[in-house]
Enzyme design. Structure first.
Site, PDB file in Angstrom:
ATOM      1  N   GLN A 100       1.730  -9.897   3.269  1.00 33.20           N
ATOM      2  CA  GLN A 100       2.847  -8.947   3.086  1.00 33.20           C
ATOM      3  C   GLN A 100       3.126  -8.720   4.338  1.00 33.20           C
ATOM      4  O   GLN A 100       2.431  -7.827   4.833  1.00 33.20           O
ATOM      5  CB  GLN A 100       2.307  -7.841   1.785  1.00 33.20           C
ATOM      6  N   TYR A 182       9.217   2.264   3.219  1.00 34.49           N
ATOM      7  CA  TYR A 182       8.886   1.693   4.779  1.00 34.49           C
ATOM      8  C   TYR A 182      10.321   1.104   5.318  1.00 34.49           C
ATOM      9  O   TYR A 182      11.057   1.221   4.746  1.00 34.49           O
ATOM     10  CB  TYR A 182       7.754   0.914   4.710  1.00 34.49           C
TER      11      TYR A 182
HETATM   12  C1  FNR Z   1      -1.134  -0.083  -3.340  1.00 35.94           C
HETATM   13  N1  FNR Z   1       0.052  -0.451  -3.407  1.00 35.94           N
HETATM   14  C2  FNR Z   1       0.665  -1.077  -2.369  1.00 35.94           C
HETATM   15  N2  FNR Z   1       1.925  -2.086  -2.262  1.00 35.94           N
HETATM   16  C3  FNR Z   1       2.485  -2.663  -1.372  1.00 35.94           C
HETATM   17  O1  FNR Z   1       3.707  -3.022  -1.511  1.00 35.94           O
HETATM   18  N3  FNR Z   1       1.563  -2.716  -0.170  1.00 35.94           N
HETATM   19  C4  FNR Z   1       0.462  -2.211   0.002  1.00 35.94           C
HETATM   20  O2  FNR Z   1      -0.086  -2.629   1.061  1.00 35.94           O
HETATM   21  C5  FNR Z   1       0.007  -1.342  -0.991  1.00 35.94           C
HETATM   22  N4  FNR Z   1      -1.349  -0.786  -0.918  1.00 35.94           N
HETATM   23  C6  FNR Z   1      -1.775  -0.031  -2.169  1.00 35.94           C
HETATM   24  C7  FNR Z   1      -3.061   0.367  -1.738  1.00 35.94           C
HETATM   25  C8  FNR Z   1      -3.663   1.047  -2.844  1.00 35.94           C
HETATM   26  C9  FNR Z   1      -5.232   1.638  -2.693  1.00 35.94           C
HETATM   27  C10 FNR Z   1      -2.921   1.221  -4.214  1.00 35.94           C
HETATM   28  C11 FNR Z   1      -3.598   1.920  -5.363  1.00 35.94           C
HETATM   29  C12 FNR Z   1      -1.611   0.893  -4.212  1.00 35.94           C
HETATM   30  C13 FNR Z   1       0.928  -0.454  -4.663  1.00 35.94           C
HETATM   31  C14 FNR Z   1       0.478  -1.723  -5.582  1.00 35.94           C
HETATM   32  O3  FNR Z   1       0.770  -2.957  -4.963  1.00 35.94           O
HETATM   33  C15 FNR Z   1       0.908  -1.755  -6.887  1.00 35.94           C
HETATM   34  O4  FNR Z   1       2.191  -1.637  -6.934  1.00 35.94           O
HETATM   35  C16 FNR Z   1       0.368  -0.382  -7.747  1.00 35.94           C
HETATM   36  O5  FNR Z   1      -0.881  -0.238  -7.418  1.00 35.94           O
HETATM   37  C17 FNR Z   1       0.810  -0.297  -9.131  1.00 35.94           C
HETATM   38  O6  FNR Z   1       0.084  -1.568  -9.783  1.00 35.94           O
HETATM   39  P1  FNR Z   1      -1.450  -1.077 -10.827  1.00 35.94           P
HETATM   40  O7  FNR Z   1      -2.023  -0.549  -9.732  1.00 35.94           O
HETATM   41  O8  FNR Z   1      -0.892  -0.126 -11.713  1.00 35.94           O
HETATM   42  O9  FNR Z   1      -1.523  -2.505 -11.176  1.00 35.94           O
HETATM   43  C1  8K6 Z   2       1.533   0.666   1.298  1.00 35.12           C
HETATM   44  C2  8K6 Z   2       0.296   1.393   1.948  1.00 35.12           C
HETATM   45  C3  8K6 Z   2      -0.269   2.276   1.022  1.00 35.12           C
HETATM   46  C4  8K6 Z   2      -1.339   2.997   1.546  1.00 35.12           C
HETATM   47  C5  8K6 Z   2      -2.295   3.580   0.955  1.00 35.12           C
HETATM   48  C6  8K6 Z   2      -2.694   3.977   0.266  1.00 35.12           C
HETATM   49  C7  8K6 Z   2      -3.080   4.571  -1.004  1.00 35.12           C
HETATM   50  C8  8K6 Z   2      -3.266   5.264  -2.053  1.00 35.12           C
HETATM   51  C9  8K6 Z   2      -3.630   5.438  -3.116  1.00 35.12           C
HETATM   52  C10 8K6 Z   2      -3.725   5.861  -4.092  1.00 35.12           C
HETATM   53  C11 8K6 Z   2      -3.391   5.865  -5.530  1.00 35.12           C
HETATM   54  C12 8K6 Z   2      -2.502   6.442  -6.254  1.00 35.12           C
HETATM   55  C13 8K6 Z   2      -1.741   6.496  -6.977  1.00 35.12           C
HETATM   56  C14 8K6 Z   2      -0.633   6.983  -7.456  1.00 35.12           C
HETATM   57  C15 8K6 Z   2       0.676   7.129  -6.546  1.00 35.12           C
HETATM   58  C16 8K6 Z   2       1.687   7.513  -6.706  1.00 35.12           C
HETATM   59  C17 8K6 Z   2       2.634   7.494  -5.677  1.00 35.12           C
HETATM   60  C18 8K6 Z   2       3.979   8.383  -5.828  1.00 35.12           C
END
Ligand code: FNR
Ligand code: 8K6
Length: 350
Positions: A100, A182
């Site tokens: 990504q 972003y």
């Molecule tokens: C994310 N998400 C995320 N999205 C993305 O496009 N690039 C990234 O690097 C990240 N990093 C990331 C870190 C952490 C810790 C979380 C929890 C989420 C979003 C992720 O790809 C996804 O869209 C969401 O977590 C929702 O899916 P789930 O977790 O409900 O299955």
């Molecule tokens: C794409 C980069 C993301 C970076 C870091 C991370 C972290 C996050 C984590 C936690 C989870 C939470 C859930 C809820 C999110 C709501 C978003 C508005």
């Protein structure tokens, strides 16, 4: 009932996935201080190789895109070598992995990249984010510098070089990170794009830089190896604006002509509805875009399988449950219980 998740799925003539479950991109902040992926990261991804496709955590295309600690890059030879270990490990375990590609734009902070010589945060327009960085509370976001036309041309070149580096590192393809507020997403929303030149104001202009990145990467590595993640509904790092709808109507119609490997929704909970989209992000995209769509956002395997059966999207990405369950795919296939995700799991790579 989750059987449809275990059907192979051909993205195109080049790439066929062994099942319809994707590992969603998950930033883990575990690269070394040169932003090189580690052996522990290779093993972490290798344990998840049963996914039909792994989308890597977001990977920086250049140093001034960094907004979080220890996020990996794909712009130095050492980073490319580090990723080669990751892709080898995943391939040996029978999996596939896309990188990504990421630049955070105004979500970046010089704290992370000033040693590279630059201290400038860049974005479409000089509109800063409110507040301070997560878990770095002493740092607040800066007002970015609006990029010039020449700087935009350079950004397209840097994204494209990172895509070529990804192929060099053994990735099966790339997902352009056009979501979650972003850099690319900042061009597509009126909150962050206030430009009055050929990159602003109208739908066609606001989509110009995102489409330039898509087209340059497709030309370099192939449209069959190029995917894109989008967030038409503003929900993080961004304020929504009902005028954004026209921008995405145009952008998605243009993307529909391009035969990308897939389009992927960027959202945390797909139950979220956006008044200016007339419903959820996935239902809106499905209504405008006719090709392969990846749904995501707080889905269980059962709910995702039902959504696929109802033709709401074609492939299911799973995020947090994949952090908690390296063997997520096997557990779903066997019907065994899942470990529940909790935020404390982010402190180690299991
Ligand atoms: C994310 N998400 C995320 N999205 C993305 O496009 N690039 C990234 O690097 C990240 N990093 C990331 C870190 C952490 C810790 C979380 C929890 C989420 C979003 C992720 O790809 C996804 O869209 C969401 O977590 C929702 O899916 P789930 O977790 O409900 O299955
Ligand atoms: C794409 C980069 C993301 C970076 C870091 C991370 C972290 C996050 C984590 C936690 C989870 C939470 C859930 C809820 C999110 C709501 C978003 C508005």
């Amino acid at each position: 009932m989750t059987e449809n998740l275990f059907q192979p799925f051909a993205l195109n003539e080049t790439i066929t996935l062994q099942n319809r479950i994707l590992m969603a991109p998950l930033t883990r902040c575990m690269a070394d201080d040169e932003l090189v992926p580690t052996q522990a990261m290779a093993e972490y991804y290798g344990r998840r190789a049963e996914a039909g496709l792994i989308i890597s955590e977001a990977v920086l295309v250049r140093s001034d895109g960094q907004g979080y600690p220890n996020t990996p890059g794909l712009f130095t030879p050492a980073q490319v070598d580090g990723w080669r270990v990751v892709t080898d490990t995943v391939h040996k375990a029978g999996g596939k992995i896309f990188a990504q590609l990421w630049h955070t734009g105004r979500v970046a902070h010089p704290h992370f990249f000033e040693k590279s010589g630059s201290t400038q945060v860049i974005a479409p327009s000089a509109v800063g984010l409110e507040g301070s960085l997560p878990r770095m509370r002493e740092l607040s976001y800066q007002v970015p510098k609006a990029v010039s036309h020449n700087e935009i041309v350079q950004l397209v070149a840097d994204y494209t070089q990172a895509a070529a580096n990804a192929i060099d590192a053994g990735f099966d393809g790339v997902e352009i990170h056009g979501a979650n507020g972003y850099l690319i997403d900042q061009f597509l929303h009126h909150d962050s794009n206030r430009r009055t030149d050929e990159y602003g104001q109208t739908a066609e202009n606001m989509a110009r830089f995102p489409l330039a990145v898509v087209d340059a990467i497709s030309a370099r590595i192939g449209n069959d190896r190029t995917g894109l993640r989008v967030s038409p509904g503003a929900y993080v790092n961004m304020a929504g604006d009902k005028r954004d709808r026209a921008v995405f109507d145009y952008f998605l119609t243009e993307l529909d002509k391009r035969d990308l490997a897939f389009l992927h929704i960027g959202i945390f909970d797909d139950a979220m509805e956006f008044d200016y989209l007339g419903g959820s992000a996935s239902s809106y995209v499905r209504s405008v875009y006719s090709k392969t769509l990846v749904g995501v956002g707080s889905y269980s395997a059962e709910a995702g399988s039902a959504a696929i059966a109802e033709d709401k999207f074609d492939l299911l990405a799973i995020g947090r449950p994949f952090i908690a369950n390296p063997d997520y795919v096997a557990r779903v296939r066997e019907g065994s219980e899942l470990v529940e995700y909790s935020d404390e799991m982010l402190t180690s790579l299991v």
